[in-house]
Scaffold this motif. Structure first.
Motif, PDB file in Angstrom:
ATOM      1  N   THR A  56     -31.093 -19.607  12.322  1.00  0.00           N
ATOM      2  CA  THR A  56     -30.288 -18.785  11.420  1.00  0.00           C
ATOM      3  C   THR A  56     -30.352 -19.385  10.021  1.00  0.00           C
ATOM      4  N   PHE A  57     -30.526 -18.518   9.024  1.00  0.00           N
ATOM      5  CA  PHE A  57     -30.448 -18.972   7.647  1.00  0.00           C
ATOM      6  C   PHE A  57     -29.951 -17.839   6.762  1.00  0.00           C
ATOM      7  N   ARG A  58     -29.488 -18.211   5.564  1.00  0.00           N
ATOM      8  CA  ARG A  58     -29.025 -17.237   4.579  1.00  0.00           C
ATOM      9  C   ARG A  58     -30.135 -17.014   3.565  1.00  0.00           C
ATOM     10  N   MET A  59     -30.227 -15.788   3.093  1.00  0.00           N
ATOM     11  CA  MET A  59     -31.281 -15.413   2.160  1.00  0.00           C
ATOM     12  C   MET A  59     -30.675 -14.582   1.031  1.00  0.00           C
ATOM     13  N   ALA A  60     -31.068 -14.896  -0.205  1.00  0.00           N
ATOM     14  CA  ALA A  60     -30.580 -14.173  -1.375  1.00  0.00           C
ATOM     15  C   ALA A  60     -31.650 -13.218  -1.885  1.00  0.00           C
ATOM     16  N   THR A  61     -31.234 -11.997  -2.194  1.00  0.00           N
ATOM     17  CA  THR A  61     -32.110 -11.038  -2.864  1.00  0.00           C
ATOM     18  C   THR A  61     -31.375 -10.534  -4.098  1.00  0.00           C
ATOM     19  N   ASP A  62     -32.124 -10.198  -5.126  1.00  0.00           N
ATOM     20  CA  ASP A  62     -31.533  -9.682  -6.363  1.00  0.00           C
ATOM     21  C   ASP A  62     -31.772  -8.190  -6.473  1.00  0.00           C
ATOM     22  N   ARG A  63     -30.846  -7.528  -7.163  1.00  0.00           N
ATOM     23  CA  ARG A  63     -30.989  -6.110  -7.463  1.00  0.00           C
ATOM     24  C   ARG A  63     -30.335  -5.852  -8.807  1.00  0.00           C
ATOM     25  N   ARG A  64     -30.681  -4.762  -9.383  1.00  0.00           N
ATOM     26  CA  ARG A  64     -30.086  -4.411 -10.671  1.00  0.00           C
ATOM     27  C   ARG A  64     -28.743  -3.735 -10.455  1.00  0.00           C
ATOM     28  N   HIS A  82     -35.000 -15.635  -1.614  1.00  0.00           N
ATOM     29  CA  HIS A  82     -34.996 -17.095  -1.517  1.00  0.00           C
ATOM     30  C   HIS A  82     -34.021 -17.569  -0.438  1.00  0.00           C
ATOM     31  N   VAL A  83     -34.438 -18.596   0.290  1.00  0.00           N
ATOM     32  CA  VAL A  83     -33.626 -19.183   1.352  1.00  0.00           C
ATOM     33  C   VAL A  83     -32.503 -19.998   0.710  1.00  0.00           C
ATOM     34  N   GLY A  84     -31.276 -19.754   1.129  1.00  0.00           N
ATOM     35  CA  GLY A  84     -30.124 -20.395   0.506  1.00  0.00           C
ATOM     36  C   GLY A  84     -29.613 -21.638   1.189  1.00  0.00           C
ATOM     37  N   ASN A  85     -30.102 -21.943   2.373  1.00  0.00           N
ATOM     38  CA  ASN A  85     -29.637 -23.128   3.089  1.00  0.00           C
ATOM     39  C   ASN A  85     -30.735 -23.626   4.026  1.00  0.00           C
ATOM     40  N   VAL A  86     -30.556 -24.833   4.516  1.00  0.00           N
ATOM     41  CA  VAL A  86     -31.471 -25.364   5.530  1.00  0.00           C
ATOM     42  C   VAL A  86     -31.254 -24.543   6.802  1.00  0.00           C
ATOM     43  N   PRO A  87     -32.314 -23.959   7.376  1.00  0.00           N
ATOM     44  CA  PRO A  87     -32.127 -23.168   8.592  1.00  0.00           C
ATOM     45  C   PRO A  87     -31.485 -23.996   9.707  1.00  0.00           C
ATOM     46  N   GLU A  88     -30.532 -23.383  10.390  1.00  0.00           N
ATOM     47  CA  GLU A  88     -29.886 -24.009  11.541  1.00  0.00           C
ATOM     48  C   GLU A  88     -30.621 -23.538  12.784  1.00  0.00           C
ATOM     49  N   VAL A  89     -31.109 -24.490  13.570  1.00  0.00           N
ATOM     50  CA  VAL A  89     -31.889 -24.150  14.757  1.00  0.00           C
ATOM     51  C   VAL A  89     -31.214 -24.755  15.975  1.00  0.00           C
ATOM     52  N   GLY A  90     -31.116 -23.973  17.033  1.00  0.00           N
ATOM     53  CA  GLY A  90     -30.505 -24.452  18.256  1.00  0.00           C
ATOM     54  C   GLY A  90     -30.956 -23.612  19.433  1.00  0.00           C
ATOM     55  N   ALA A  91     -30.155 -23.662  20.476  1.00  0.00           N
ATOM     56  CA  ALA A  91     -30.465 -22.906  21.684  1.00  0.00           C
ATOM     57  C   ALA A  91     -29.184 -22.305  22.231  1.00  0.00           C
TER      58      ALA A  91
END
Length: 116
Positions: free
Chosen positions: A31-39, A13-22
């Protein structure tokens, strides 16, 4: 013959609004942050956070289609670089450089936002 592979596949799941620039050379970057789960030990769930970077036309697609809370599939490679710091010494940063970002739908229990 020796063979090396640097390939990563993530669904999370995406954790923040993607930051877009040049960049200063005009290259588009998102750039964006993404969360993944694991056991973890036992049945504990652990969350890992990843920094995803998309370049060029893929950055424009991320800007248009990827939103905070969305579930996405990311395919790419792991890169580690040295980042300059305004305070303190330079530090190592590990990022996922995306080659593919595919929205899989809204986050669990969410309804589509008509303003999108």
């Amino acid at each position: 013959m020796s063979r090396c592979v640097n390939r990563i596949l993530l669904i999370g799941h995406v954790g923040n609004v993607p930051e877009v620039g040049a960049t200063t050379t005009g290259a588009r970057v998102a750039t964006f942050r993404m969360a993944t789960d694991r056991r973890g030990p036992g049945d504990d769930r652990k969350t890992d956070w990843h920094t995803i970077v998309a370049w060029g036309p893929l950055a424009s697609e991320v800007e248009r289609w990827v939103h905070k809370g969305d579930r996405v599939f990311v395919e790419g490679r792991i890169e580690t670089r040295t980042a300059k710091s305004r305070r303190g010494p330079p530090r190592e940063v590990t990022e996922i450089v995306a080659e593919e970002v595919i929205p899989l739908g809204m986050h669990d229990g969410a309804r589509p936002d008509p303003a999108r």
